[in-house]
Structures are given as structure tokens and as C-alpha cells.
Design an enzyme around this catalytic site. Structure first.
Site, PDB file in Angstrom:
ATOM      1  N   ASP A   1       0.817  -1.217   0.000  1.00 27.85           N
ATOM      2  CA  ASP A   1       0.000   0.000   0.000  1.00 27.85           C
ATOM      3  C   ASP A   1       0.849   1.266   0.000  1.00 27.85           C
ATOM      4  O   ASP A   1       0.457   2.285  -0.571  1.00 27.85           O
ATOM      5  CB  ASP A   1      -0.932   0.008   1.217  1.00 27.85           C
ATOM      6  CG  ASP A   1      -2.157  -0.860   0.997  1.00 27.85           C
ATOM      7  OD1 ASP A   1      -2.057  -1.828   0.226  1.00 27.85           O
ATOM      8  OD2 ASP A   1      -3.204  -0.583   1.590  1.00 27.85           O
TER       9      ASP A   1
ATOM     10  N   CYS B   1       1.115  -8.267   5.226  1.00 29.51           N
ATOM     11  CA  CYS B   1       0.742  -6.864   5.037  1.00 29.51           C
ATOM     12  C   CYS B   1      -0.741  -6.655   4.760  1.00 29.51           C
ATOM     13  O   CYS B   1      -1.531  -7.583   4.783  1.00 29.51           O
ATOM     14  CB  CYS B   1       1.633  -6.228   3.983  1.00 29.51           C
ATOM     15  SG  CYS B   1       3.317  -5.966   4.620  1.00 29.51           S
ATOM     16  N   ASP B   2      -1.073  -5.406   4.426  1.00 31.90           N
ATOM     17  CA  ASP B   2      -2.409  -4.848   4.606  1.00 31.90           C
ATOM     18  C   ASP B   2      -3.574  -5.697   4.113  1.00 31.90           C
ATOM     19  O   ASP B   2      -4.521  -5.944   4.838  1.00 31.90           O
ATOM     20  CB  ASP B   2      -2.472  -3.479   3.942  1.00 31.90           C
ATOM     21  CG  ASP B   2      -1.596  -2.461   4.654  1.00 31.90           C
ATOM     22  OD1 ASP B   2      -0.647  -2.877   5.336  1.00 31.90           O
ATOM     23  OD2 ASP B   2      -1.844  -1.263   4.522  1.00 31.90           O
ATOM     24  N   LYS B   3      -3.584  -6.102   2.846  1.00 30.49           N
ATOM     25  CA  LYS B   3      -4.740  -6.821   2.307  1.00 30.49           C
ATOM     26  C   LYS B   3      -4.522  -8.326   2.279  1.00 30.49           C
ATOM     27  O   LYS B   3      -5.447  -9.084   1.988  1.00 30.49           O
ATOM     28  CB  LYS B   3      -5.062  -6.337   0.879  1.00 30.49           C
ATOM     29  CG  LYS B   3      -5.286  -4.841   0.772  1.00 30.49           C
ATOM     30  CD  LYS B   3      -6.315  -4.355   1.760  1.00 30.49           C
ATOM     31  CE  LYS B   3      -6.343  -2.848   1.844  1.00 30.49           C
ATOM     32  NZ  LYS B   3      -5.092  -2.237   2.317  1.00 30.49           N
TER      33      LYS B   3
ATOM     34  N   CYS C   1       5.359  -2.481   8.417  1.00 30.66           N
ATOM     35  CA  CYS C   1       5.765  -1.176   8.960  1.00 30.66           C
ATOM     36  C   CYS C   1       5.548  -1.111  10.471  1.00 30.66           C
ATOM     37  O   CYS C   1       4.561  -1.627  10.992  1.00 30.66           O
ATOM     38  CB  CYS C   1       5.025  -0.059   8.247  1.00 30.66           C
ATOM     39  SG  CYS C   1       5.492   0.091   6.503  1.00 30.66           S
TER      40      CYS C   1
ATOM     41  N   GLU D   1      -6.757   4.731   0.023  1.00 29.35           N
ATOM     42  CA  GLU D   1      -6.345   5.301   1.300  1.00 29.35           C
ATOM     43  C   GLU D   1      -5.963   6.764   1.108  1.00 29.35           C
ATOM     44  O   GLU D   1      -5.403   7.145   0.082  1.00 29.35           O
ATOM     45  CB  GLU D   1      -5.149   4.528   1.866  1.00 29.35           C
ATOM     46  CG  GLU D   1      -5.512   3.140   2.324  1.00 29.35           C
ATOM     47  CD  GLU D   1      -4.369   2.409   2.984  1.00 29.35           C
ATOM     48  OE1 GLU D   1      -4.641   1.414   3.672  1.00 29.35           O
ATOM     49  OE2 GLU D   1      -3.209   2.819   2.803  1.00 29.35           O
TER      50      GLU D   1
ATOM     51  N   SER E   1      -4.966   5.064   5.630  1.00 29.80           N
ATOM     52  CA  SER E   1      -3.863   4.192   5.995  1.00 29.80           C
ATOM     53  C   SER E   1      -3.855   4.011   7.500  1.00 29.80           C
ATOM     54  O   SER E   1      -4.289   4.888   8.249  1.00 29.80           O
ATOM     55  CB  SER E   1      -2.547   4.813   5.538  1.00 29.80           C
ATOM     56  OG  SER E   1      -1.454   4.226   6.214  1.00 29.80           O
TER      57      SER E   1
END
EC number: 4.2.1.9
Length: 619
Positions: free
Chosen positions: A81, A122-124, A195, A494, A520
């Protein structure tokens, strides 16, 4: 007893061709009849949170095979992202969640796998795999790549801790010199891993622990630490134990839908609110609940947000603490322990870390640092950073000199000494968001909990960025970014750049931002997202005009457009008179591919998790 799913392709004379192909993958005569365990990896060199995952599947496979199973690995896609942020690439991020879920389903069902290990980070990727696991409902264990170490650098002879957001804010701040900006950029993301703050990736990996689908430490143990190796090996052993319980003992408590039950979703939400997790987690929990066929909705999140205090404050809500500090304080199990002592946790739910017949209560007894008697567990949570840039997993074995067990002023607090008695997330509703919207209250300054301002409307994130950097936005404005929802974007981008630029221009506490897009996990400030219904679905956000008065009251959980019902009705009639162009952005130039158009056709608004509209797929 349930029959092994894999028997479909491994038993009987008519499966000779399939067995021949299995043999070509390395399966031997004495392997047939063993459970086949799929390993869904997500290694890619595009994403720092996944760059170190290449060999993790082999680790898990070794434990599976030692325990009597057949391990077969495949890969999914993974979008970063942060790299996709601020340009057309961000349109693809949320839609990739559905593709990941589908790809896991396709591989597992096409090859009749008996169980599943999900290697995500990570995100998704974690949400996509979670949706697939609950859809498939076969034994599963999640194990993530782990968080990145916090960045560190010296500015003006002062050592500071950093993360990705610091690099973005500094780059947009004209008062920061080119030299200092470059120094921050080079130091912000020092190692492999997700992150380092409580952004979306780490939030979701923490939530899998609370849902009962991953092992203690999964959400907080650093990617670089050698202790994380054991999590991958134990994931392989645990999935085999769950597989045997289900297929050999008909123990349905080993299945993910029975583990991630309604109470488990309440536990995950309590954790999310207590740790001030990313607002994206709401989107993903709602989507996962639908796959699990659990009746868990925005109303439940709203209800819990009024009960659960804010017990753990982490970047981006404070520069003091990052995930490495959360781990030192006991990780997810430490927060769950405090929630339990506050009477806000269900401990009678199954958990993959519990033995047969055990539950979350027994897991906490061993892994909550405030009650455990196990010195090995205490050593586990003392695993710390090395401060050495690397892309290699398990590359260091540093430890903190002591645990952070200060529940009065430490990273994790008891209810009595909570950062605030109001939780870190809140659901707001009103005529501007009839089906609700989300604000990460953990990142909102107390002076902004009630905010009244004039609307400054933009039809896209790009226009908003130009307006902020060009000086159009001034103190007291409520920046409205619309047509960025799941359908209208499409893809629900985002809005990290607009919020970062507001900060860099000194407007972080002087303005609010409202959008039908999302934020985000790195966002802080008065940023309200997930407005539902979205503009493209006929939501009131599409009817806001420049200068309209907008009233935000977080303690009262309200968001109001101060325009009369008659005026809004007139604006709606004017919008409908546009015919085919109704509920579409005016003057926006954006290329939308066929793949994204296909996503938009079925996308629901954020209050439904932005999942596919199943009514359009029914016979």
C-alpha cells in the site's frame, strides 16, 4: 468421521492420473492417505513485509511432514500500500483482497487440500487469507512475517524513533531541510517486516491472535528476531494437531468457524479498540464475519467502542512506542490479559494455541506476562531489536534487559490507568453518514473531539492534495473527499497523503477530513472515513456543497451536515436529474481498467465490509 478431502484425488482406480501427477510433485507410495496441508505463502520482492518470506513455507512444511502430513505450497499476490500510495496503483489495493481470498479458495478446493497454513503479513494479504480460511472452513493456522524494527536516527543531536509516516510528513514539510528529509527517509524503514507502527498490517496480525487463529506473539514478534522461527515451526505442528482432531476425532472445535465465533469477533474488536488499531480493521472484520456467517455488524462495533478503554498507544498515535515496544510489554496476550481483568473479554472460546478441550483462558494463563510462571515465555517477550538494516528473517537475537510490566505508565496500561476510558476507534452516524463512518480516536487530539467547520469539497484524492498543497484549505475547513468509496473510486483508496500534507502545512489540528474512502493505518488526526452509503451509492456525502456547515461530535458519536431536510431533498432531485451521470464525480479524469470496473459492479459500501453484493450473484 469426516473423510479427508484429499481422498477425492488420491483414492480409487479412476484417480490413477491424479496420483501420477501427485507423484510428480514428490509424493511417495507411503504418503497416500496422509492429510495434504496447503501452505498459502505471499512472498514477493515488491513488499518489505514479504521480502523475507521465501523460505518460510519450507520451514512450515518441514514441521508438517515431521508430524505426518504432506505439505504443498503456493503463492498469492501481495500489494504494498505504501508503494501504491498517491497514484493510480492505490485503486488496486482493496480489490486485491478479494483476489487473494479467491485465489486461496481456488487452489485449496481445486486440489482438495485438507487443511491450510496462511503465511501473510501486510495490509490486504492477511484479510484476504482470513476471508478465504473462513469461507473454506478447514483447519487453519495463521503465521505472519512479523513487524519491522522501528527506524532510528539523530536529528539535532537527538536520537528519535521513526516510521514510514515520518518520512512522508518530513518530505512534504518545507521547514525540513533536504538533508534532514533524506536522513529520515533512509532511516524510516530499516528492516524487513510490516511497517513498525500500529498500522493496518500489524493491526490485522494482532487480530488473528484475538480471533484464535494464530499463535501468541504472531502480531508483535519482530521479523528479524530468531525467536520468530519457532512460530513458523509451531504453525506446522499445530495445523497437524487440528487436522487430526477434526478428521480422526470428529472434533469440530478445530474448525475456523467454530474458533472465530461471535464471541471471538467481540474479542478481536475489543483488542482493536483497546490498542487503537487501524480503522481499516473494521472493514476487514466485517468482511471476515460475513465469510464466517457470523452476524457481526457495525452496530456491534459501535456498542463495544463505548465500553472498551484505550489501553495501548502506539505509533502513529504517539512517537514513543512501536510494535517492538508492544512485544516487550507482553504483546497481544498482554492486552487481552488486561481486557480480561477489566471484564471485557470472553475467555471460554477455542484457540489454536490451546490443546484439545482448552480455550483462551488456558492460553492467557501461559502467555500473559502478568500472570505466567513460565520463564521461557518471559524471555520470548523480551526479544528486541538489533538496529541493523537487513532484509533477512531471524538475523538477530537481541533481548531487552527487562519486560515492560508497568501497567500504570508503560506501553500497555491496565483499565485503571488507561490512556483514555474511551477506546481507540469510534463509529459516528448522522445525516451525513446514515449507515455510519469510522474515526480512529486514538489519533485525535482531545481539543478536536468536537469540531465544527465549513466544507471544502473535492471529487477525488488528487484534487484534494492539489488543494491542500496549493493553499485552498485553511484552518477551520472540513475537507470532504468523495467518490473514493469501494464503488466510486473504485477500490476505496487510502487518504494518507492528504492527511500527511495537512500535518506538514500545520493544519493537522486545525482541519478535519471526511471521506467515503479509507485511511492508511499510518493516519492520525481528525480523519473520518468509510462514510456509508458512499457517494456513488447515493450517499449524502455526494450532496455536500462548499461552505456547508459540518458538525462532528465524537463523544456523542454524531456527524451532521447542518442543512435542512428540504434543502437536501432539493439537492437530491437535482442530482437525479443528471440521469446517467447522477452519483458520479464531476470533471474527474481517471483511467479505470476492466478489472476495476468488474470489482466496482459488485462492491458494497464500507459498512458491509466492501465485500461483493451477494444478491447480485444469487440464482
Amino acid at each position: 468421521m469426516p473423510k479427508l478431502r484429499s481422498a477425492t484425488s488420491t483414492e480409487g482406480r479412476n484417480m490413477a492420473g491424479a496420483r501420477a501427477l501427485w507423484r510428480a510433485t514428490g509424493v511417495k507410495d507411503n504418503d497416500f492417505g496422509k492429510p495434504i496441508i496447503a501452505i498459502a505463502n505471499s512472498f514477493t520482492q515488491f513488499v518489505p513485509g514479504h521480502v523475507h518470506l521465501k523460505d518460510m513455507g519450507s520451514l512450515v512444511a518441514s514441521a508438517i511432514e515431521e508430524a505426518g502430513g504432506i505439505a504443498k505450497e503456493f503463492n498469492t499476490i501481495a500489494v504494498d500500500d505504501g508503494i501504491a500510495m498517491g497514484h493510480g496503483g492505490m485503486l488496486y489495493s482493496l480489490p486485491s483482497r478479494e483476489l487473494i481470498a479467491d485465489s486461496v479458495e481456488y487452489m485449496v478446493n481445486a486440489h482438495c487440500a485438507d487443511a491450510l497454513v496462511c503465511i501473510s503479513n501486510c495490509d490486504k494479504i492477511t484479510p484476504g487469507m482470513l476471508m478465504a480460511a473462513l469461507r473454506l472452513n478447514i483447519p487453519v493456522v495463521f503465521v505472519s512475517g512479523g513487524p519491522m524494527e522501528a527506524g532510528k536516527t539523530k536529528l539535532s543531536d537527538k536520537l528519535i524513533k521513526l516510521d514510514l509516516v515520518d518520512a512522508m510528513v518530513a518530505a512534504a514539510d518545507s521547514s525540513v531541510s533536504d538533508e534532514d528529509s533524506a536522513k529520515i527517509e533512509r532511516s524510516a524503514c530499516p528492516t524487513c517486516g510490516s511497517c513498525s507502527g500500529m498500522f493496518t498490517a500489524n493491526s490485522m496480525n494482532c487480530l488473528t491472535e484475538a480471533l484464535g487463529l494464530s499463535l501468541p506473539g504472531n502480531g508483535s514478534m519482530l521479523a528479524t528476531h530468531s525467536d520468530r522461527r519457532e512460530l513458523f515451526l509451531e504453525a506446522g505442528r499445530r495445523v497437524m494437531a487440528l487436522t487430526k482432531r477434526y478428521y480422526e476425532q470428529d472434533d469440530t472445535s478445530a474448525l475456523p468457524r467454530n474458533i472465530a465465533c461471535f464471541k471471538a469477533f467481540e474479542n478481536a474488536t475489543a483488542l482493536d479498540i483497546a490498542m487503537g488499531g487501524s480503522s481499516n480493521t473494521v472493514l476487514h472484520l466485517l468482511a471476515a464475519a460475513q465469510e464466517a456467517e457470523v452476524a457481526f455488524t457495525m452496530d456491534d462495533i459501535d456498542r463495544m467502542s463505548r465500553l472498551v478503554p484505550h489501553l495501548c498507544k502506539v505509533a502513529p498515535s504517539t512517537p514513543k512506542y512501536h510494535m517492538e515496544d508492544v512485544h516487550r510489554a507482553g504483546g497481544v496476550m498482554g492486552i487481552l490479559g488486561e481486557l480480561d481483568r477489566a471484564g471485557l473479554l470472553h475467555t471460554d472460546v477455542p484457540h489454536v494455541a490451546a490443546d484439545a478441550g482448552g480455550n483462551l483462558k488456558s492460553v492467557l494463563a501461559k502467555y500473559d506476562v502478568m500472570q505466567t510462571q513460565d520463564d521461557n515465555v518471559k524471555q520470548f517477550f523480551m526479544a528486541g531489536p538489533a538496529g541493523i538494516p537487513t532484509t533477512k528473517a531471524f538475523s538477530q537475537d537481541c533481548r531487552w534487559p527487562s519486560l515492560d510490566d508497568d501497567r500504570r505508565e508503560g506501553c500497555i496500561r491496565s483499565r485503571e490507568f488507561a490512556f483514555s476510558q474511551e477506546g481507540g476507534l469510534a463509529v459516528l452516524s448522522g445525516n451525513l453518514a446514515e449507515n455510519g463512518c469510522i474515526v480512529k480516536t486514538a489519533g485525535v487530539d482531545e481539543s478536536n473531539l468536537i469540531f465544527v467547520g465549513s466544507a471544502r469539497v473535492y471529487e477525488s484524492q488528487d484534487d484534494a492534495v492539489a488543494g491542500i498543497l496549493g493553499g485552498e484549505v485553511v484552518a477551520g475547513d472540513v475537507v470532504v473527499i468523495r467518490y473514493e468509496g469501494p464503488k466510486g473510486g473504485p477500490g476505496m483508496q487510502e487518504m494518507l497523503y492528504p492527511t500527511s500534507y495537512l500535518k506538514s502545512r500545520g493544519l493537522g489540528k486545525a482541519c478535519a477530513l471526511i471521506t467515503d474512502g479509507r485511511f492508511s493505518g499510518g493516519t492520525s488526526g481528525l480523519s473520518i472515513g468509510h462514510v456509508s452509503p458512499e457517494a456513488a451509492a447515493g450517499g449524502t456525502i455526494a450532496l455536500i456543497e462548499n461552505g456547508d456547515r459540518i458538525e462532528i461530535d465524537i463523544p456523542a458519536r454524531s456527524i451532521k451536515l447542518a442543512v435542512s431536510d428540504a434543502e437536501l431533498a432539493g439537492r437530491r432531485e437535482t442530482m437525479l436529474a443528471r440521469g446517467p451521470m447522477a452519483w458520479k464525480p464531476v470533471g474527474r479524469e481517471r483511467f479505470v481498467s476492466m478489472a476495476l470496473k468488474a470489482y466496482a459492479m459488485l462492491a458494497t459500501s464500507a459498512d458491509k465490509g466492501a465485500v461483493r453484493d451477494r444478491s447480485k450473484l444469487e440464482d
